[in-house]
Design a protein around this motif. Structure first.
Motif, PDB file in Angstrom:
ATOM      1  N   PHE A  63       0.812  -1.218   0.000  1.00  0.00           N
ATOM      2  CA  PHE A  63       0.000   0.000   0.000  1.00  0.00           C
ATOM      3  C   PHE A  63       0.849   1.274   0.000  1.00  0.00           C
ATOM      4  O   PHE A  63       0.356   2.350  -0.368  1.00  0.00           O
ATOM      5  CB  PHE A  63      -0.934   0.018   1.206  1.00  0.00           C
ATOM      6  N   PHE A  64       2.089   1.167   0.423  1.00  0.00           N
ATOM      7  CA  PHE A  64       2.929   2.354   0.516  1.00  0.00           C
ATOM      8  C   PHE A  64       3.808   2.534  -0.712  1.00  0.00           C
ATOM      9  O   PHE A  64       4.656   3.433  -0.731  1.00  0.00           O
ATOM     10  CB  PHE A  64       3.785   2.296   1.786  1.00  0.00           C
ATOM     11  N   ASP A  65       3.617   1.700  -1.702  1.00  0.00           N
ATOM     12  CA  ASP A  65       4.314   1.895  -2.966  1.00  0.00           C
ATOM     13  C   ASP A  65       3.791   3.186  -3.614  1.00  0.00           C
ATOM     14  O   ASP A  65       2.590   3.473  -3.589  1.00  0.00           O
ATOM     15  CB  ASP A  65       4.072   0.701  -3.895  1.00  0.00           C
ATOM     16  N   ARG A  66       4.674   3.958  -4.191  1.00  0.00           N
ATOM     17  CA  ARG A  66       4.282   5.238  -4.764  1.00  0.00           C
ATOM     18  C   ARG A  66       3.193   5.090  -5.822  1.00  0.00           C
ATOM     19  O   ARG A  66       2.272   5.905  -5.899  1.00  0.00           O
ATOM     20  CB  ARG A  66       5.506   5.930  -5.369  1.00  0.00           C
ATOM     21  N   ARG A  67       3.289   4.038  -6.625  1.00  0.00           N
ATOM     22  CA  ARG A  67       2.304   3.847  -7.693  1.00  0.00           C
ATOM     23  C   ARG A  67       0.920   3.573  -7.122  1.00  0.00           C
ATOM     24  O   ARG A  67      -0.094   4.009  -7.668  1.00  0.00           O
ATOM     25  CB  ARG A  67       2.754   2.710  -8.603  1.00  0.00           C
ATOM     26  N   VAL A  68       0.855   2.845  -6.004  1.00  0.00           N
ATOM     27  CA  VAL A  68      -0.427   2.591  -5.344  1.00  0.00           C
ATOM     28  C   VAL A  68      -0.987   3.882  -4.772  1.00  0.00           C
ATOM     29  O   VAL A  68      -2.189   4.161  -4.852  1.00  0.00           O
ATOM     30  CB  VAL A  68      -0.268   1.522  -4.248  1.00  0.00           C
ATOM     31  N   GLY A  69      -0.115   4.704  -4.201  1.00  0.00           N
ATOM     32  CA  GLY A  69      -0.566   5.985  -3.657  1.00  0.00           C
ATOM     33  C   GLY A  69      -1.130   6.904  -4.719  1.00  0.00           C
ATOM     34  O   GLY A  69      -2.158   7.562  -4.508  1.00  0.00           O
ATOM     35  N   VAL A  70      -0.461   6.950  -5.889  1.00  0.00           N
ATOM     36  CA  VAL A  70      -0.965   7.785  -6.984  1.00  0.00           C
ATOM     37  C   VAL A  70      -2.324   7.271  -7.453  1.00  0.00           C
ATOM     38  O   VAL A  70      -3.254   8.045  -7.705  1.00  0.00           O
ATOM     39  CB  VAL A  70       0.053   7.805  -8.146  1.00  0.00           C
ATOM     40  N   SER A  96      -4.453   5.689  -5.674  1.00  0.00           N
ATOM     41  CA  SER A  96      -5.404   6.017  -4.608  1.00  0.00           C
ATOM     42  C   SER A  96      -5.944   7.433  -4.781  1.00  0.00           C
ATOM     43  O   SER A  96      -7.156   7.675  -4.722  1.00  0.00           O
ATOM     44  CB  SER A  96      -4.714   5.872  -3.254  1.00  0.00           C
ATOM     45  N   LEU A  97      -5.044   8.383  -5.004  1.00  0.00           N
ATOM     46  CA  LEU A  97      -5.461   9.771  -5.154  1.00  0.00           C
ATOM     47  C   LEU A  97      -6.279   9.968  -6.422  1.00  0.00           C
ATOM     48  O   LEU A  97      -7.347  10.594  -6.406  1.00  0.00           O
ATOM     49  CB  LEU A  97      -4.236  10.682  -5.168  1.00  0.00           C
ATOM     50  N   ARG A  98      -5.793   9.434  -7.531  1.00  0.00           N
ATOM     51  CA  ARG A  98      -6.532   9.581  -8.779  1.00  0.00           C
ATOM     52  C   ARG A  98      -7.890   8.892  -8.706  1.00  0.00           C
ATOM     53  O   ARG A  98      -8.885   9.402  -9.224  1.00  0.00           O
ATOM     54  CB  ARG A  98      -5.719   9.010  -9.932  1.00  0.00           C
ATOM     55  N   GLY A  99      -7.925   7.726  -8.074  1.00  0.00           N
ATOM     56  CA  GLY A  99      -9.192   7.018  -7.945  1.00  0.00           C
ATOM     57  C   GLY A  99     -10.227   7.843  -7.200  1.00  0.00           C
ATOM     58  O   GLY A  99     -11.400   7.895  -7.591  1.00  0.00           O
ATOM     59  N   ALA A 104      -5.899  -0.451 -13.737  1.00  0.00           N
ATOM     60  CA  ALA A 104      -7.041  -1.135 -13.120  1.00  0.00           C
ATOM     61  C   ALA A 104      -7.267  -0.689 -11.681  1.00  0.00           C
ATOM     62  O   ALA A 104      -8.408  -0.525 -11.245  1.00  0.00           O
ATOM     63  CB  ALA A 104      -6.833  -2.648 -13.174  1.00  0.00           C
ATOM     64  N   LEU A 105      -6.195  -0.504 -10.908  1.00  0.00           N
ATOM     65  CA  LEU A 105      -6.363  -0.118  -9.512  1.00  0.00           C
ATOM     66  C   LEU A 105      -7.031   1.244  -9.391  1.00  0.00           C
ATOM     67  O   LEU A 105      -7.883   1.457  -8.521  1.00  0.00           O
ATOM     68  CB  LEU A 105      -5.005  -0.109  -8.802  1.00  0.00           C
ATOM     69  N   THR A 106      -6.641   2.173 -10.273  1.00  0.00           N
ATOM     70  CA  THR A 106      -7.278   3.498 -10.262  1.00  0.00           C
ATOM     71  C   THR A 106      -8.782   3.378 -10.443  1.00  0.00           C
ATOM     72  O   THR A 106      -9.566   4.036  -9.742  1.00  0.00           O
ATOM     73  CB  THR A 106      -6.680   4.370 -11.384  1.00  0.00           C
ATOM     74  N   VAL A 107      -9.211   2.521 -11.373  1.00  0.00           N
ATOM     75  CA  VAL A 107     -10.640   2.381 -11.654  1.00  0.00           C
ATOM     76  C   VAL A 107     -11.352   1.671 -10.509  1.00  0.00           C
ATOM     77  O   VAL A 107     -12.465   2.048 -10.125  1.00  0.00           O
ATOM     78  CB  VAL A 107     -10.840   1.643 -12.991  1.00  0.00           C
ATOM     79  N   VAL A 108     -10.731   0.636  -9.957  1.00  0.00           N
ATOM     80  CA  VAL A 108     -11.336  -0.068  -8.817  1.00  0.00           C
ATOM     81  C   VAL A 108     -11.545   0.904  -7.658  1.00  0.00           C
ATOM     82  O   VAL A 108     -12.629   0.957  -7.043  1.00  0.00           O
ATOM     83  CB  VAL A 108     -10.454  -1.256  -8.384  1.00  0.00           C
ATOM     84  N   LEU A 109     -10.516   1.683  -7.342  1.00  0.00           N
ATOM     85  CA  LEU A 109     -10.631   2.623  -6.231  1.00  0.00           C
ATOM     86  C   LEU A 109     -11.618   3.741  -6.547  1.00  0.00           C
ATOM     87  O   LEU A 109     -12.307   4.246  -5.651  1.00  0.00           O
ATOM     88  CB  LEU A 109      -9.255   3.197  -5.897  1.00  0.00           C
ATOM     89  N   SER A 110     -11.705   4.130  -7.813  1.00  0.00           N
ATOM     90  CA  SER A 110     -12.696   5.142  -8.204  1.00  0.00           C
ATOM     91  C   SER A 110     -14.104   4.624  -7.968  1.00  0.00           C
ATOM     92  O   SER A 110     -14.952   5.335  -7.414  1.00  0.00           O
ATOM     93  CB  SER A 110     -12.491   5.487  -9.676  1.00  0.00           C
ATOM     94  N   HIS A 111     -14.368   3.398  -8.402  1.00  0.00           N
ATOM     95  CA  HIS A 111     -15.684   2.778  -8.199  1.00  0.00           C
ATOM     96  C   HIS A 111     -15.967   2.648  -6.699  1.00  0.00           C
ATOM     97  O   HIS A 111     -17.072   2.945  -6.229  1.00  0.00           O
ATOM     98  CB  HIS A 111     -15.689   1.407  -8.871  1.00  0.00           C
ATOM     99  N   PHE A 112     -14.971   2.215  -5.951  1.00  0.00           N
ATOM    100  CA  PHE A 112     -15.096   2.059  -4.502  1.00  0.00           C
ATOM    101  C   PHE A 112     -15.467   3.395  -3.852  1.00  0.00           C
ATOM    102  O   PHE A 112     -16.399   3.473  -3.035  1.00  0.00           O
ATOM    103  CB  PHE A 112     -13.766   1.525  -3.965  1.00  0.00           C
ATOM    104  N   PRO A 115      -3.419   5.281   1.213  1.00  0.00           N
ATOM    105  CA  PRO A 115      -2.131   5.219   0.500  1.00  0.00           C
ATOM    106  C   PRO A 115      -1.693   6.576  -0.038  1.00  0.00           C
ATOM    107  O   PRO A 115      -0.499   6.888  -0.059  1.00  0.00           O
ATOM    108  CB  PRO A 115      -2.393   4.222  -0.639  1.00  0.00           C
ATOM    109  N   ALA A 116      -2.643   7.393  -0.466  1.00  0.00           N
ATOM    110  CA  ALA A 116      -2.300   8.713  -0.996  1.00  0.00           C
ATOM    111  C   ALA A 116      -1.767   9.630   0.100  1.00  0.00           C
ATOM    112  O   ALA A 116      -0.857  10.427  -0.127  1.00  0.00           O
ATOM    113  CB  ALA A 116      -3.515   9.344  -1.658  1.00  0.00           C
ATOM    114  N   LEU A 117      -2.309   9.521   1.312  1.00  0.00           N
ATOM    115  CA  LEU A 117      -1.832  10.352   2.418  1.00  0.00           C
ATOM    116  C   LEU A 117      -0.397   9.998   2.767  1.00  0.00           C
ATOM    117  O   LEU A 117       0.430  10.870   3.053  1.00  0.00           O
ATOM    118  CB  LEU A 117      -2.744  10.171   3.637  1.00  0.00           C
TER     119      LEU A 117
END
Length: 545
Positions: A352-359, A361-364, A491-499, A532-534
């Motif tokens: 969750f603390f990987d930079r790509r996951v954080g980005v 998270s924010l975009r989602g 895909a993660l961006t879209v999943v988190l956006s839907h969430f 993750p974004a925080l």
């Protein structure tokens, strides 16, 4: 050296999302109008109140287990809104009509009977009773005595006078050791459109054992509802059949890539296992449902185990289909070199603390706001162009949170599960597969969005309820945004956006409750996907090592 968190395109997204979010949250009451009653009453308050009421009537429920759940009479709610309008319906609810109410149930191990009370948040008790075994002994009272007892019960429970009552039905039934009577009384609340209120009274032997007050759906209203279902069902079935064909396509892709050893089974199995755990946990947190399904002649833990086991077994075929879809989507994604699933698998592995996951998270979160704004604009346009109407809520999926022992946890787990299932199907496999077949990004965005919209046509908790195609159109628009985001990012961006979008919607009853504690809990729940974004913001501030 510090790394820039957002690109210029991300800044544009941020500004658009903030504007869309302001519009969406300002319109929540317009899109999902709530009734003028308390929707978040605690079982800690409801169960003792119902227990005291039943004890006053001579029912010994002191040692019984109790649980409460909010319920809605969906057919009546739909009829009232369509026949009288939303404002009049809200007034019926405010006056204490049994449209929304809390069902409080009581059971005790080794006691074959159950007890219940219906509590309206404003009118108090609108129904109560107990079950009685057929072979239980009792008196054999005559019809006159039974009718006088029924009259007295109606006057005491409802306040109707004898000259207001119309006896619409009476049934007398002989039991092995007693005689039971059942009476139905009604009065008109409106002649045109027709609306009647009914009070049902049960006398078991000579004992009053149940009184229930409810609104009556006229047969004309029932027929009209059945007629309206035809185009809605047709449109929804088009979506379901198309999803079924897509599942067959996923199976073909899965088997083909399995032959060439390009399928990764372990990541797909692990993700489906996590989703199954989310589902099982939300079911276990619905204590009122588990109590209702409990046969008190069994140990309670066996009944709970049976209920959860049946739920898991019924979802097994969905889990199997999802496994095939996820594995097929992953194979196509890696084969095409798109890398859309890379951040998703990082998150699944707990990175969750990987930079790509954080980005992501924010975009989602921002795209979730964008979807909310797009939905609002679409509904407003439909209201102006096609006289679209929105229904009073809550209905449907709202109750997963409202009737949970831990509403925040259930909301997070259930709607993360929904977001994963739908986005892995519609976008991660569906979008990737269609792009693989057509090499047309617009087709890979639009077709899954149309399937998503049509499959959601029959869900009453989504706006609008009229025209019948309005819901499909509105959620096709939302699906297009998710399709664009999938191909733009991952895909993660879209999943988190839907969430996030689901969290915005299904926390609305708590946000609109006016209770500062509940509002704070709802806001905290909505903010969870930003975790993750925080962390990413902190890393960006301190600089990368």
């Amino acid at each position: 050296m510090k790394r820039s968190l957002l690109s210029r395109a991300d800044v544009v997204l941020l500004l658009a999302a903030l504007a869309a979010g302001i519009l969406f949250f300002a319109s929540l009451d317009r899109l999902w109008p709530l009734p003028p009653i308390e929707l978040t009453a605690s079982p800690d308050v409801l169960v003792p109140k119902a227990r005291a009421f039943l004890i006053e009537r001579g029912f010994e429920v002191t040692e019984h287990a109790g649980a409460s759940r909010l319920e809605v009479d969906d057919p009546i709610l739909d009829y009232l809104v369509r026949s009288f309008g939303r404002d009049a319906t809200q007034e019926w609810i405010r006056e204490g009509r049994a449209v929304y109410y809390y069902l409080v149930s009581f059971k005790k191990e080794n006691d074959p009977d159950s007890y219940w009370a219906l509590l309206h948040p404003l009118a108090g008790v609108v129904g109560w009773g107990r079950t009685v075994q057929e072979d239980a002994p009792g008196a054999r009272v005559d019809i006159g005595t039974a009718r006088r007892a029924a009259f007295a019960a109606v006057e005491a429970s409802v306040g109707w006078r004898l000259d207001e009552l119309t006896e619409w039905g009476q049934t007398e039934r002989e039991r092995p050791a007693r005689r039971d009577h059942f009476f139905v009384y009604e009065q008109y609340l409106s002649r045109t459109p027709e609306l009647r209120e009914r009070v049902s009274v049960t006398l078991t032997g000579g004992e009053l054992t149940a009184v229930r007050r409810e609104l009556v759906l006229p047969e004309s209203g029932r027929r009209e509802a059945r007629e309206r279902e035809a185009p809605v069902t047709a449109l929804q079935m088009i979506g379901f059949l198309s999803i079924g064909l897509s599942a067959v396509g996923a199976l073909v892709v899965f088997l083909t890539h399995l032959q060439t050893r390009k399928i990764r089974l372990r990541p797909a199995a692990g993700l489906v296992g996590v989703i199954a755990l989310f589902f099982l946990t939300t079911q276990a947190l619905r204590s009122a449902d588990l109590l209702r399904q409990w046969d008190p002649l069994w140990p309670r833990w066996i009944a709970t185990l049976q209920s959860l086991g049946i739920s898991l077994a019924q979802g097994a075929w969905i889990a199997l289909a999802l496994f095939v879809v996820v594995a097929a989507g992953d194979a196509l994604d890696r084969e095409g070199g798109g890398g859309k699933g890379e951040t998703l698998w990082l998150a699944v592995r707990g990175r969750f603390f990987d930079r790509r996951v954080g980005v992501a998270s924010l975009r989602g979160f921002l795209i979730g706001l964008l979807c909310g704004g797009a939905l609002t604009v679409t509904i407003v346009l439909l209201e102006r162009v096609a006289a679209a109407g929105v229904a009073i809520q809550p209905q449907g999926f709202f109750f997963f949170a409202l009737n949970s022992d831990l509403p925040a946890l259930s909301t997070l787990l259930y709607f993360l599960m929904v977001a994963l299932v739908e986005e892995l199907g519609y976008r991660f496999f569906g979008g990737t597969w269609l792009f693989h077949l057509t090499r047309r990004r617009w087709a890979a965005i639009l077709i899954p969005a149309i399937l998503y919209g049509t499959a959601h046509t029959g869900l009453p908790f989504l706006p609008p309820y009229e025209p019948f195609w309005g819901r499909a159109l509105a959620f096709t628009v939302v699906g297009c945004i998710w399709g664009w985001a999938y191909f733009r990012w991952d895909a993660l961006t879209v999943v988190l956006s839907h969430f996030c979008a689901d969290l915005f919607i299904f926390n609305w009853p708590r946000l609109g409750s006016g209770d500062p504690i509940l509002v704070a809990k709802a806001i905290a729940t909505i903010a969870v996907p930003l975790f993750p974004a925080l962390f990413l913001l902190r890393v960006n501030r301190d600089g990368d090592a």
